[in-house]
Design an enzyme around this catalytic site. Structure first.
Site, PDB file in Angstrom:
ATOM      1  N   GLY B  53       0.768  -1.235   0.000  1.00  0.00           N
ATOM      2  CA  GLY B  53       0.000   0.000   0.000  1.00  0.00           C
ATOM      3  C   GLY B  53       0.799   1.285   0.000  1.00  0.00           C
ATOM      4  CD1 TRP B  55       4.328   2.898  -4.917  1.00  0.00           C
ATOM      5  CD2 TRP B  55       3.490   2.898  -6.987  1.00  0.00           C
ATOM      6  NE1 TRP B  55       5.384   2.845  -5.789  1.00  0.00           N
ATOM      7  CE2 TRP B  55       4.897   2.839  -7.071  1.00  0.00           C
ATOM      8  CE3 TRP B  55       2.756   2.897  -8.163  1.00  0.00           C
ATOM      9  CZ2 TRP B  55       5.573   2.799  -8.294  1.00  0.00           C
ATOM     10  CZ3 TRP B  55       3.436   2.847  -9.387  1.00  0.00           C
ATOM     11  CH2 TRP B  55       4.828   2.803  -9.449  1.00  0.00           C
ATOM     12  CG  ASP B  92      -8.422 -12.002 -10.544  1.00  0.00           C
ATOM     13  OD1 ASP B  92      -7.498 -11.311 -11.038  1.00  0.00           O
ATOM     14  OD2 ASP B  92      -8.630 -13.184 -10.851  1.00  0.00           O
ATOM     15  CG  ASP B 117       5.433  -0.805  -7.280  1.00  0.00           C
ATOM     16  OD1 ASP B 117       6.280  -1.076  -8.158  1.00  0.00           O
ATOM     17  OD2 ASP B 117       5.737  -0.636  -6.093  1.00  0.00           O
ATOM     18  CE  LYS B 157       7.931  -3.120  -9.225  1.00  0.00           C
ATOM     19  NZ  LYS B 157       8.547  -3.667  -8.034  1.00  0.00           N
TER      20      LYS B 157
END
EC number: 2.1.1.205
Lengths: 1121, 324
Positions: B53, B55, B92, B117, B157
């Site tokens: 958490g 970000w 999901d 990320d 990322k």
């Protein structure tokens, strides 16, 4: 682009590869191993010996092999021919091979078929192949033509982490898919009514709390096993999975691994699992661990295979090693521990000591002074003698040699020693040697000619008794030959002794941890002062009491050479001589390799045993040429093999403080100890070896961080270098004398490895490993390369000095000597001698005024090394180190590497320094100038002129702020902002016009090339005493911003017109230089991920260039000039 | 090695703890924002694969607190400790329902910014890790096509490995500007970087479809070659100025700004990691153990099978020996 340019010179081709073994499969007596895109085919014989048949090259292009599926033949005969589907990543290829009668032939290979998604599993369905793909779909594929026949997705298109296909026809094909949601989905692709219509999962099974990495289905018992990220293996009762709607029942949840489990395989009676903890566990189907196979190094076991007929398990590791293990016999050939039932009414007293005379006779002494013999074959006790003088305190030691020479010795607290012939105990000889307690007894045997017994008495006096037998064998003679004197210490007695071949000296270890060298016949020496110095009774050590010679109070001969406290305060436990070296073990957890040169003991290499084993008790050479270490690990006696990293024998004896004995022959080993008033005996066949076989040695357990080529050795045909038997495969230039490149690699696994890479055979041999570092090794540098006999000596060989550095601010310096040795597979042997070591915080600890100094951060890492050699003899060299705390440090090596000290440092970069590189500038009529280039994480390059740093009164250095601190390096001659971020590679090359080409590669994928001019002030200006200061200037400067898609970690300027670069994006790219901006010529995809370093060198005009890439594995390329 | 050794080795790890960030990666987003002004004019942001958490913390600080209409939604499969100002969805990202739920929180409006990320737990097998990371990114991209407004921005990322150019070419299909950025707080030794994709502009006729996974491209002999000169390598940008701390450098515990070092425990320890049960069993010594031969009386020496001799094999890579 036209076709001509596709074959632009030069073209690199892969020559050898050492990568994680990611696929293994047994097919009859063949073993298939997947390494990168290649398949290695081995044949296994009954003895578990492996013979390489063939390396099938480049089956999967740039993909890595993850599995093989052999097409089942209707007649079940796979011994002659087989059709193999090889898959990995998104690639699939079919290859047909013939491998009967030891001949291998590749008959046919299909095209390399690229799928749209990752292949998790493949299964032969008659002539076609079913593939389970990455996003939960199943494809029926025609592998001969290369086309999709049918593709059926699941309604749930989740990403999978593993899959297992079951069934032999498309109608019955079942997929068990491991989803990222940790569930198992079972569904039936043939249930699709129309092509591409998604099928709903039939069952969802939850249980694991981590991703599922592997599964295995055993049809005969209706079992499914799964291995997961949650470190557990689960066994499920599934029945026939091909029948929809069946019940899935968890029948076993097995926790045994200490890390993630990568692989699982169900056999008829066993369950095999292996994982990140490098352990392969054998479970029963009830979830009980039957065996644990340990020995792989590094990041885990990646592949397992089983040979059910031979009950072998074969494992392939991340370290690229392959090992074979035996499922039955519980792995240990040991018969376990048996109590010898000493306690009896007819045998009063309690046992005090035990010893083994050879491998079948055991001797024990009680506190009543009675000596008993136990014959391991007849299995009965027999009293040999009883002597009240040996009550309560008694030492017992059997003579070494085959069957213990039939002798044993006892010693008591009053200085009395008794030598007993075991067969005729009545002929025992007693001697009173000392007025006090005998502290220790040890034997020394030279062939069958000379047998000595050494007994330590009070005051550090060691009596040396010569034992001989009458020709009748009925009587023995004991004669005191001489007395030795140990250096003073609190516990002043010797612990072990052996003859140093040829036999003029004895090597002894003492309780204080020192290793001592005594002349074996000091009386024969004319002048005691030459060979050894005599000590006086005043308690002064022999070494500094020369004045007492010839005095009345002569006590004993002092050592001619001493390594004081080599093993620390806990003492030396054994000395062994083998192959020209002396090996010692100690209770400091280390074993030393020493040699004697010029009558002096010299340490060569210190090695640590396995983790946690701090009490080493002995060392044995085993018939295969490797050694094993005996020791105590907590309360266990352990026989450990440094070569295979395996504990070969474990005996839970309760620790090393009790009386124990060990003996081994080629056929058997025995370990006896006292426990609960009885003698316990552990026996095992096969001596110290164990029937687990290393099919292929591993290289490094973790990533390779640096590769350096040392030199090339040319071995003539007299050394019988094996060459390729298959003349079709002979590359041009591979005939003729055998060229072998010697390469050094270092790794995060804390070791430095010396490799031999012959050019003729495409093989690789690990010559030796240096394991002195306590943390990862990040860089090596080599200098002083020569031949053993000097430049005049035509004999092949190689010597070099090596410095290695890495984490915890640690640096080691050693020399290597590579010589021909026909007895090894590589025909070479490498001898390593450790010279010196250095740690920054240790240096601080030694400083007198340390309270006033800031302690250097012990977490500093050395990122890169460069050696700066001066042209004046006897000076230096300097070792420059790039440090993670923002410093560039210069170390001065003196006495040909024997002494290393921090000389100067600079914090110019203020950021982690990633690279250092040294080069020299030579111009006519000028002094040769020495430059250092350093580069940091901000993309900045700094150049330093080090030519005069070692001159007196040089102004290249600023004096330290405090005496005792290193000098400070002044401002750099030139700084260049070459990149926006970290510089990961750096190289220079002098050009014909007196300039230097400088190239750097960065984290951002860019390459920067510029021409550097070194300008000296005109001679007229520089008259007088003023030191000449060079001026550096950048002439042309070019940048290639997107040369690679990731860090450029390897860069070499091969010539003023050619450069090669390597990157983490796995491309080896050639660049044309000299016409403005560097231009792309061609690139090759290689297979080593995470390449950290590259080295290139020319081999010979016929062979061209070689290039070694080190990362998560090692790959060697070559190209022709 | 004490508990401070990681603080010495990794200055950002330590700063993150001291500043209350749940992970050091918070600095990466801050530095990316410094370079690209990612948060300018953003009112609705989505953080995919948000756990633990950090970000989301940054997003809530920079966007969430600025008044009504500013919403940050964090999505992860795993449970996450609550963050003030962040709406959490445990779901999901490959499910359409998740996309619908996100839009619901934005009251029907699309998002301005989608960040991701997430990374799989690396297995050490590079090709698998790179593939799994690519699938995560593509799943994030797939859900972003549902929730992102045209012209919106997507940051995710990437692992810069062998096939990263295939991802670049896939991203180029959806965004007019794709850059590869590496914040200075990301280590030199790490292969991670961030794809910063600006101006979301899906190809004409594209309809978002979460039932079909987006697949990565394959090499194309014309515009994205495996080993030829034309590979799609997007421009690389280093974010964060040079005065910021160097993530590769080891710093002394007392930093130059004069602040005295004090050990700070981690802000948010992981919530129920997959290895929890295994660790608990290990701690209690309840892991299954092998049965040592000594625990079983094994009868006699002579019944054992004859052991095998170990062959001499120091060769890593044996030459092929064919006798034909």
């Amino acid at each position: 682009m036209d076709a001509l340019e596709d074959y632009v010179w030069p073209r690199a081709t892969s020559e050898l590869m050492l990568l994680p073994v990611t696929g293994l499969e047994c097919v009859g007596d063949r073993l298939l191993a997947g390494e990168g895109p290649d398949v290695l085919v081995y044949s296994l014989d009954f003895g578990g010996h492996l013979r390489m048949m063939k390396r099938m090259q480049n089956l999967l292009g740039h993909y890595l092999i993850h599995g093989f599926r052999v097409r089942p033949e209707p007649n079940g005969d796979l011994d002659a021919e087989a059709m193999v589907a090889v898959f990995g990543s998104k690639g699939l290829r079919i290859v047909k091979v013939s491998w009967g009668q030891g001949h291998f032939r590749e008959l046919w290979r299909s095209g390399l078929w690229n799928m749209s998604d990752w292949i998790w599993d493949a299964r032969w369905l008659e002539g076609n192949v079913a593939l389970a793909l990455g996003h939960n779909s199943v494809v029926l594929y025609d592998p001969v033509v290369g086309c999709i026949l049918q593709e059926v997705p699941c309604t749930d298109r989740c990403t999978l982490s593993s899959a297992c296909l079951i069934g032999d026809t498309w109608k019955e094909v079942t997929i068990v898919a491991g989803a990222v949601s940790n569930q198992l989905l079972v569904w039936y692709p043939a249930a699709a009514l129309a092509d591409n219509k998604p099928v709903a999962p039939d069952r969802r099974v939850s249980g694991h709390v981590g991703v599922i990495f592997s599964m295995s289905y055993l049809e005969s018992k209706g079992l499914l096993a799964t291995a997961s990220e949650d470190r557990s293996v689960r066994i499920w009762k599934v029945g026939d999975l091909r029948v929809p709607g069946g019940r899935v029942q968890s029948i076993g949840h097995c926790f045994g691994h200490s890390a993630r489990v990568w692989q699982v395989k169900l056999l008829e009676n066993y369950l095999i699992s292996a994982g990140e903890d490098c352990v392969c566990l054998v479970w029963s189907h009830e979830g009980e661990i039957l065996q644990a196979f340990r020995g792989h190094q590094g990041r885990g076991i990646r592949a397992i295979a089983a040979h059910e007929r031979q009950t072998w398990v074969i494992t392939g590791g991340d370290d690229s090693g392959i090992r074979l293990w035996h499922l039955v016999g519980r792995g240990y050939p040991g018969s376990g521990v048996s109590a010898l039932s000493f306690k009896s009414h007819s045998r009063p007293g309690t046992l005090k000591a035990v010893t083994l005379a050879g491998s079948w006779r055991l001797l024990a002494v009680t506190d009543t002074g009675a000596l008993y013999l136990y014959d391991l074959e007849i299995k009965c006790w027999e009293q040999l003698l009883e002597d009240k003088y040996f009550q309560s305190y008694c030492l017992l030691e059997a003579a070494p040699g085959p069957e213990g020479f039939g002798l044993c010795a006892m010693a008591n607290g009053e200085g009395r020693v008794k030598v007993v012939p075991i067969n005729t105990p009545t002929a025992a000889v007693d001697q009173t040697l000392f007025p006090g307690k005998v502290h220790s007894l040890s034997w020394a045997l030279r062939g069958y000619e000379e047998l000595l017994l050494l007994a330590s008495g009070p005051g550090g006096v060691v009596a040396c008794l010569e034992i001989s037998a009458a020709p009748s064998g009925k009587a023995i003679f004991v004669k005191e030959r001489c007395r030795y004197l140990l250096p003073p210490s609190k516990q002043r007695w010797h612990t072990c002794s052996t003859f140093l071949p040829p036999g003029d000296f004895l090597v002894c270890g003492d309780r204080r941890g020192s290793v001592l060298l005594f002349p074996s016949r000091p009386g024969l020496l004319k002048d005691p002062g030459v060979g050894g110095k005599a000590g006086t009774g005043t308690g002064v050590s022999g070494a500094d009491s020369g004045s007492g010679e010839g005095g009345n109070a002569f006590v004993g001969w002092g050592p001619v050479s001493t390594l004081p406290s080599l093993h620390g305060k806990q003492g030396v436990t054994s000395v062994t001589c083998h192959g020209g070296y002396v090996y010692t073990t100690g209770r400091d957890g280390a074993y030393y390799q020493l040699f004697v040169r010029g009558g002096q003991l010299q340490p060569v290499l210190r090695q640590k045993s396995c983790r946690g084993m701090n009490w080493l008790a002995g060392l044995r050479m085993v018939p295969d040429g490797s050694m094993v270490i005996l020791g105590f690990h907590a309360n266990e006696f352990v026989v450990w093999s440094p070569r295979s990293h395996e504990k070969l024998h474990i005996v839970n004896c309760g620790g090393g403080h009790r009386s124990w004995a060990f003996s081994d022959t080629e056929a058997a080993m025995a370990f006896a100890y006292l426990k609960d008033g009885d003698v316990m005996l552990y026996q095992a066949l096969g001596g110290c070896t164990r029937p687990h076989v290393i099919l292929r040695e591993g290289l490094h357990g973790r990533e390779i961080t640096c590769v350096r080529r040392v030199g090339t050795i040319t071995l003539g045909p007299e050394f019988g270098v094996p060459s390729l038997m298959d003349p079709d495969n002979l590359e041009p230039g591979s005939e003729g004398p055998g060229l072998t490149d010697i390469v050094i690699t270092c790794s995060e696994d804390t070791t430095v490895c010396v490799l031999a890479l012959p050019t003729t055979t495409g093989s690789a041999h690990a010559l030796t490993a240096v394991c002195n570092h306590i943390s990862s090794v990040r860089a090596v540098a080599v200098w002083g390369i020569g031949t053993p006999g000097g430049s005049q000596d035509p004999r092949p060989g190689l010597t070099a000095h090596v410095v290695s550095a890495g984490g915890r601010a640690e640096m080691h310096c050693f020399s290597i000597l590579v010589t021909p040795d026909p007895s090894t597979p590589s025909r070479l042997a490498c001898h390593v001698m450790h010279l010196t070591s250095h740690r920054l915080d240790e240096y601080w600890d030694r400083q007198r005024n340390r309270h006033r100094m800031i302690k250097v951060d012990p977490e500093t890492r050395y990122m890169s090394l460069a050696v700066c050699e001066f042209d004046r003899p006897g000076l230096g060299p300097l070792v420059a180190a790039a440090c993670s705390d923002g410093a560039v440090r210069l170390f001065l090596l003196q006495n040909s590497g024997q002494f290393l000290r921090l000389f100067a440092e600079t914090f110019h970069h203020k950021r982690c320094v990633l690279k250092v590189h040294s080069f020299t500038h030579e111009a006519p009529n000028q002094r040769r100038r020495l430059f250092l280039c350093s580069a940091a994480t901000d993309g900045n390059l700094a150049f330093w002129d080090l030519t005069t740093v070692l001159d007196c009164g040089s102004n290249a250095l600023e004096p330290p702020e405090d005496p005792g601190l290193p000098y400070r390096l002044g401002t750099p001659s030139l700084t260049v902002q070459a990149h926006s971020c970290g510089v990961n590679s750096l190289h220079t090359l002098p050009t014909n016009d007196g300039h230097h080409l400088v190239a750097s590669g960065s984290e951002d994928g860019s390459i920067h090339v510029f021409m550097l001019a070194v300008e000296m002030p005109e001679l007229e200006e520089a008259v007088g005493e003023a030191e000449m200061v060079s001026q550096l200037r950048v002439l042309e400067e070019y940048s290639v911003p997107c040369a690679h898609a990731a860090h450029v970690t390897g860069l070499k300027i091969l010539s003023p017109s050619l450069m090669v670069s390597a990157s983490i994006d796995q491309r080896l790219t050639f660049w044309r230089l000299g016409h403005g901006e560097p231009t792309f010529m061609n690139s090759t995809v290689y297979h080593v991920p995470d390449v950290a370093d590259m080295d290139c060198w020319p081999v010979s005009p016929e062979f061209g260039h070689r290039c070694a890439l080190g990362g998560q594995g090692l790959e060697v390329y070559n190209w022709y000039d | 090695m004490g508990r401070t050794s990681k603080d010495k080795r990794d200055v950002y790890y330590r700063l993150a703890k001291e500043n209350g960030w749940r992970a050091r990666s918070a600095f990466k987003l801050l530095q990316l924002d410094e370079q690209f002004q990612l948060f300018q004019g953003v009112t609705r942001a989505v953080d995919l694969c948000a756990a633990p958490g950090s970000w989301s913390q940054v997003l809530s600080q920079k966007i969430g607190g600025q008044g009504c209409g500013h919403v940050v939604v964090a999505v992860d499969l795993q449970a996450m400790a609550p963050i003030p100002g962040v709406v959490q969805i445990q779901g999901d990202i490959t499910q359409l329902s998740t996309a619908k739920e996100i839009i619901q929180h934005f009251e029907g409006c699309p998002a301005d910014l989608v960040v991701c990320d997430g990374a799989p737990d690396v297995t050490g097998l590079h090709d698998v890790d790179e593939y799994m990371q690519a699938q995560l990114l593509l799943a994030a991209l797939n859900i972003a096509t549902h929730v992102l407004k045209p012209g919106g921005c997507f940051v995710a990322k990437i692992f810069r490995g062998r096939d990263v150019t295939l991802l670049y070419s896939q991203l180029r299909v959806f965004f007019s500007s794709v850059l590869c950025a590496k914040p200075r707080s990301s280590r030199n030794s790490s292969i991670e970087a961030f794809a910063v994709c600006q101006s979301y502009d899906p190809p004409a006729g594209f309809t978002p479809d979460l039932t079909r996974p987006l697949l990565d491209h394959s090499y194309d002999p014309d515009f994205n070659q495996l080993d030829g000169p034309s590979r799609i390598i997007v421009p690389f940008v280093t974010c964060g100025d040079l005065s910021s701390y160097d993530s590769d450098r080891s710093y002394p515990l007392d930093l130059e700004d004069g602040s005295e070092y004090k050990y700070t425990p981690p802000t948010q320890p992981p919530i129920s990691p997959s290895y929890q049960e295994a660790c608990r069993l290990k701690k209690k010594g309840w892991l299954a153990k092998e049965i040592h031969p000594q625990h079983h009386p094994i009868s006699r020496v002579d019944t054992l099978p004859q052991p095998l001799a170990t062959p001499e094999s120091h060769t890593l890579l044996a030459p092929e020996m064919e006798d034909n």
